[in-house]
Design an enzyme around this catalytic site. Structure first.
Site, PDB file in Angstrom:
ATOM      1  N   HIS A  22       0.794  -1.157   0.065  1.00  0.00           N
ATOM      2  CA  HIS A  22      -0.011   0.166   0.032  1.00  0.00           C
ATOM      3  C   HIS A  22       0.704   1.152   0.005  1.00  0.00           C
ATOM      4  CE1 HIS A  22      -2.262   3.081   2.147  1.00  0.00           C
ATOM      5  NE2 HIS A  22      -2.953   2.865   1.104  1.00  0.00           N
ATOM      6  N   ASP A  64      -5.096   3.787  -4.651  1.00  0.00           N
ATOM      7  CA  ASP A  64      -5.061   4.027  -3.173  1.00  0.00           C
ATOM      8  C   ASP A  64      -6.229   5.160  -3.074  1.00  0.00           C
ATOM      9  OD1 ASP A  64      -4.594   5.265  -0.724  1.00  0.00           O
ATOM     10  OD2 ASP A  64      -2.171   5.264  -1.104  1.00  0.00           O
ATOM     11  N   TYR A 108       9.982  13.078 -12.844  1.00  0.00           N
ATOM     12  CA  TYR A 108      11.030  12.218 -13.083  1.00  0.00           C
ATOM     13  C   TYR A 108      11.421  11.790 -11.420  1.00  0.00           C
ATOM     14  CZ  TYR A 108      12.218  13.386 -17.749  1.00  0.00           C
ATOM     15  OH  TYR A 108      11.911  13.720 -19.164  1.00  0.00           O
TER      16      TYR A 108
END
Length: 138
Positions: A22, A64, A108
């Protein structure tokens, strides 16, 4: 092959998805993305596009729901409000899941922190999305 599992989900990719916990993130990136330089775990699938890969991953990965934006895309350089065709398609695939965007260098940085990167053969610009894994409730 497995019943009910999208054939784009290779053994290496399924292993990475299962090993994630998670809050871990997986990045799906296009062919132009500097994937090797930005990850510890790289799965290369040049025969598919990023939208198909997002659809396949979301078929098995819970997103999530403890955070506002479990999916994150890269903003267009010089025009952060623009919505490239790939991002528009990601939004349709993601449906109700919240989607945010960040500037290129922040994207990035987030990919370097991701559990893994899946590099597709997608040649569309900005066909990059990060998905944060959620939980499966009983």
């Amino acid at each position: 092959m497995l019943l009910g599992i999208d054939p784009l989900l290779t053994a290496d990719l399924l292993h990475a998805l299962r090993a994630m916990g998670h809050g871990d993130a997986i990045a799906i990136v296009d062919a132009n993305f500097p994937a090797t330089a930005n990850t510890r775990r790289l799965v290369v699938l040049p025969g598919c596009d990023a939208s198909a890969m997002l659809r396949a991953i979301l078929s098995v990965l819970p997103v999530d729901d403890f955070i506002a934006h479990p999916l994150t895309t890269m903003q267009v350089v010089g025009d952060p409000d623009a919505v490239p065709p790939a991002v528009a398609e990601f939004r349709m695939i993601a449906g109700e899941a919240g989607m945010g965007s960040v500037e290129r260098h922040e994207f990035y940085r987030l990919t370097r922190e991701a559990f893994a990167i899946v590099q597709t053969g997608d040649r569309r610009l900005y066909a990059n999305v990060i998905v944060t894994k959620g939980v499966i409730r009983a």
